[in-house]
Design an enzyme around this catalytic site. Structure first.
Site, short mmCIF file in Angstrom:
data_model
loop_
_atom_site.label_atom_id
_atom_site.label_comp_id
_atom_site.label_asym_id
_atom_site.label_seq_id
_atom_site.Cartn_x
_atom_site.Cartn_y
_atom_site.Cartn_z
N GLU A 94 49.47 -0.74 37.17
CA GLU A 94 49.62 0.58 37.80
C GLU A 94 49.81 0.47 39.30
O GLU A 94 50.39 1.33 39.93
CB GLU A 94 48.36 1.41 37.56
CG GLU A 94 48.18 1.81 36.13
CD GLU A 94 46.89 2.58 35.98
OE1 GLU A 94 46.94 3.65 35.40
OE2 GLU A 94 45.86 2.13 36.48
N MET B 233 35.75 3.75 31.94
CA MET B 233 34.65 2.87 32.34
C MET B 233 34.33 2.86 33.84
O MET B 233 33.55 2.02 34.28
CB MET B 233 34.93 1.44 31.84
CG MET B 233 35.12 1.37 30.34
SD MET B 233 35.51 -0.29 29.70
CE MET B 233 33.99 -1.15 30.01
N GLU B 234 34.94 3.73 34.63
CA GLU B 234 34.73 3.66 36.09
C GLU B 234 34.52 5.00 36.79
O GLU B 234 33.82 5.07 37.81
CB GLU B 234 35.95 2.98 36.77
CG GLU B 234 36.23 1.56 36.34
CD GLU B 234 37.03 1.47 35.07
OE1 GLU B 234 37.69 2.47 34.70
OE2 GLU B 234 37.00 0.41 34.41
N ASP C 144 44.77 5.51 24.11
CA ASP C 144 44.28 5.29 22.74
C ASP C 144 43.34 6.44 22.39
O ASP C 144 43.03 7.27 23.25
CB ASP C 144 43.54 3.93 22.66
CG ASP C 144 42.40 3.85 23.67
OD1 ASP C 144 42.61 3.26 24.74
OD2 ASP C 144 41.32 4.43 23.42
N1 ADE Z 1 39.95 3.05 28.73
C1 ADE Z 1 41.02 3.22 27.91
N2 ADE Z 1 40.65 3.35 26.64
C2 ADE Z 1 39.30 3.25 26.62
C3 ADE Z 1 38.34 3.28 25.59
N3 ADE Z 1 38.70 3.43 24.32
N4 ADE Z 1 37.04 3.13 25.94
C4 ADE Z 1 36.68 2.94 27.22
N5 ADE Z 1 37.56 2.90 28.23
C5 ADE Z 1 38.86 3.05 27.93
#
Ligand code: ADE
Length: 245
Positions: free
Chosen positions: A15, A186-187, A210
């Protein structure tokens, strides 16, 4: 008056690549074991960095951006897993606020509450988020990719969610507590907490890579290389261009 320095934080090197190619007068500085890129985009002073993965790594990067590079506002791009019904792969979520789905200091503090802050959520800056929403819509439509854009709560935690049942439980427990999220990553909540501490305006956009289900680990890398990088560049380029006007 010295112009405001905007920090652009990317979750992934893919990115950041397009932004780096467009960076005018680039200068690399190493700090805290990380690379920071100073320069200008559309004549606006920027500092580019990678958040790295997980809440602690993202908090270190954010603190360094503010303390060492004088960032006065911060915008984040990344990908996330969609967990609300109707938040599909290829959609985009602009964050309204963040919650930490793995914060649990109960029974000392209520579930999800950040101890000593008396709150579960950190809100994004409303003005910057409106600008990011507008830039997301315009940037993607210029690309010929009119994605569905959502605006709402994102949940962060130190866990890649890759099972449909886990995603369902996580969303159900958060919803029960009044924090129904659109997506997980996650951030973002860590960056939001640091920006809150320093009173720095913050906005964040996440493309859905996803559905945080049993195929998440397959969908995620494919999406990152094929789509996320183009989305991130289009959105941030438009965002900075609009702020420069
Ligand atoms: N970032 C992208 N997809 C994720 C997921 N399934 N869980 C945690 N962080 C993500």
């Amino acid at each position: 008056m010295t112009p405001v320095t905007t920090a652009v934080l990317s979750a992934l090197a893919e990115e950041q690549r397009g932004l780096l190619e467009r960076l005018q007068r680039p200068q690399r500085v190493n700090r805290a074991g990380r690379e920071f890129w100073l320069g200008e985009l559309h004549g606006t002073p920027v500092v580019l960095a990678l958040s790295r993965i997980g809440k602690v790594a993202a908090a270190t990067t954010t603190t360094t951006l503010i303390e060492a590079f004088g960032a006065q506002r911060l915008v984040f791009t990344g990908v996330a897993g969609g967990i609300a019904p109707g938040v599909q792969v290829g959609d985009v979520v602009v964050a309204q606020a963040f919650v930490q789905h793995d914060m649990d200091a109960s029974p000392l503090f209520p579930r999800y509450q950040i101890p000593l802050y008396g709150r579960e959520r950190f809100a994004c800056d409303a003005v910057m988020s409106e600008a990011l929403l507008a830039a997301t819509r315009a940037g993607l439509s210029h690309l010929g990719l009119p994605a569905t854009v959502h605006h709402g709560l994102i949940a962060s935690g130190d866990r890649f969610v890759s099972a449909a049942e886990e995603a369902r439980q996580l969303r159900a427990a958060l919803s029960e507590a009044g924090h129904a999220p659109l997506a997980v990553e996650m951030e973002g909540a860590a960056v939001a907490q640091v920006c809150h501490d320093y009173a720095i305006p913050y906005a964040a956009v996440r493309t859905i890579s996803d559905r945080a289900d049993d195929t998440a680990h397959v969908d995620f890398p494919k999406f990152v290389t094929e789509v996320a990088s183009r989305y991130a560049l289009a959105i941030i380029d438009e965002f900075v261009r609009r702020m420069t006007k």
